[in-house]
Design a protein around this motif. Structure first.
Motif: not given
Length: 504
Positions: A127-139
């Motif tokens: 999520i971003d700072r507004t709690r909106t889901s975002v399409n970012e990747s992690y491992e």
């Protein structure tokens, strides 16, 4: 007392199963799932049932069934699987083939073998700072530094679902995709057998980094059980920051920053229907010694989306967004200024010797955005993900007593904004490409075609190329282009950022 290996194995399995905390599940208990399973047990066969810990069914990786080294069937947890009597090996979980969990399971004629979870489940919302889901990747890495592969955030307005990781119990680390296990910019989480662990991973769009990783609050009374598809969550949060600094003259300067946020997210998710309603109110105020209290952040937004899934890849969508401010906005002058104010009707007033000018009342402007059309998933692979949305959209910006200030001129000029409305064809293309483990490209193009005149087209195009130069040095190339209704010209932003992820 001497115990046989079979008795010892049974007691170990019983102890691990007893450790399962089913109150953390969003699914029903294993026996309740089994009782509701519609699968019939054919004559001469047995049944294998692996329960799901999270909903909806299909969020967890499928399991494969092997016999004599050959795969015979595969299915999703939460559904019964009829099999011929005999000994089988079950392989399931997240990661590559060598990382899968393996269990030997006997199947008996006319009986159901219920496999109780001794593994762990992990759900990560990006999520971003507004709690909106975002399409970012992690491992994700285990304690030995072995990667279990990439994970992805979601674009909730596309009806996507957060996938569940199924992993052996242990301690794992979460890093930005392409980062090194040795980096200090990582977050750790301990997974317990039979327990669903939920975490929010917060992404900062300005820095391009993950800033925090915390437990997602879940009220047990609101955890969906069995076939419940409706989940509602409300959070109230606030923060106070006080700073004291020493002036060169010896006096102290004190300042304070206050922030309050109310957030509600209601979601309905089934195999066919996806509906999401987000309500966000975020308010802030700044105070400095010898100055009056001033408004800081001021935002109120409601966002609703509905998607009917004709298939996992395509379905019609309906969306609407409304946003505004709650409190008036003011411009303050240190010394009295003359202001020439021009209204929408063309009338000109001269305000003389003022120090405070109200530039916008409460709830001005109010911005509406609506859209209806088809949402489609074009590609869904690790190397390339592409989504396309095509439909009819409209945009309205309602201004009342809203003025734009030109403080550089003498006297100061204040021009009132006019309300505007436009509609046309809307299209949204979202692409994320993983060119290699160390190189990724994210691109999102959102356009509203309101007329044949291309000067009346409003769009945003965001692009980010990430290159991992070494295990601790990354290069980000950002290029954004936009034309909005209020700003009828192209505005671009380019950045080249060199980031170090290890301290010396």
């Amino acid at each position: 007392m001497v115990r046989t290996p079979l008795v010892g194995a049974f007691l170990l399995a019983l102890a691990m199963a007893a450790a399962a905390d089913e109150s953390t599940w969003s699914a029903a208990s294993p026996h309740a799932q089994l009782a509701r399973d519609p699968a019939l047990l054919p004559k001469g066969k047995g049944m294998l049932f692996i329960p799901t810990m999270t909903l909806p069914i299909g969020n967890e990786p499928k399991f494969q069934v092997f016999r004599d080294g050959r795969e015979v069937r595969s299915a999703s947890p939460g559904r019964g699987l009829p099999l011929d009597p005999g000994m089988y090996q079950i392989r399931f979980g997240s990661g590559n083939l060598s990382q899968l969990i393996r269990k030997d399971v006997p199947i008996f004629e006319g009986e159901t073998t219920l496999l109780k979870p001794t593994w762990s489940a992990l759900v990560i919302d990006v999520i971003d700072r507004t709690r909106t889901s975002v399409n970012e990747s992690y491992e994700i890495f285990d304690e030995s530094g072995e990667s279990y592969g990439p994970g992805f955030g979601i674009e909730e307005e596309r009806g996507e679902r957060v996938r569940t990781w199924i992993l052996p119990p242990g301690v794992y680390s979460v890093v930005r995709l392409g980062g090194s296990f040795a980096t200090i910019d990582k977050f750790s989480v301990q997974l317990l057998p039979g327990v669903v662990t939920r975490r929010n991973l917060v992404y900062d769009s300005e820095s391009g980094e993950f800033t925090s990783f915390y437990q997602r609050p879940v009220l047990h009374a609101l955890v969906p059980r069995a076939t419940d598809a409706l989940l509602a969550q409300t959070e109230v949060s606030g923060s106070v920051r006080v700073n004291t600094s020493q002036k060169t003259a010896g006096d102290n300067l004190t300042s304070a920053n206050l922030v309050f946020q109310l957030f509600n997210h209601t979601r309905y998710n089934t195999d066919r229907h996806f509906a999401s309603l987000r309500l966000l109110v975020e308010q802030g105020a700044n105070w400095q010694e010898d100055h009056e209290l001033q408004k800081g952040i001021d935002r109120a937004e409601g966002r609703a989306t509905y998607i009917f899934r004709l298939s996992p890849r395509i379905g019609p969508y309906l969306r609407g967004v409304v946003s505004s401010n709650v409190f008036p906005s003011e411009t303050r002058f240190r010394i009295p200024r003359d202001v020439i104010r021009t209204s929408r009707s063309g009338r000109v007033d001269t305000l003389r010797g003022i120090t405070i000018l109200t530039t916008a009342p409460s709830f001005s402007p109010i911005t509406f955005r609506e859209g209806i059309g088809i949402n489609s998933r074009v590609f869904r692979y690790f190397a390339l993900n592409t989504d396309l949305r095509l439909g009819v959209g409209s945009l309205q910006e309602l201004y009342k007593d809203f003025y734009e200030i030109s403080a550089s001129s003498k006297p100061v000029r204040a021009t009132e904004f006019k309300s505007s409305s436009t509609s046309g064809v809307e299209a949204l293309v979202i692409l994320d490409a993983r060119l290699s483990r160390l190189v990724s490209l994210d691109s999102e193009f959102d356009i509203l075609l309101s007329s044949r005149d291309s000067q009346e087209w409003f769009f945003t195009w965001e692009n980010r190329l990430r290159i991992a130069l070494t295990s601790f040095i990354n290069l980000d190339i950002i290029a954004d282009l936009e034309r909005t209704q209020g700003l009828r010209r192209l505005a671009s932003r380019e950045q080249v950022l060199l980031r170090f992820s290890r301290l010396f």
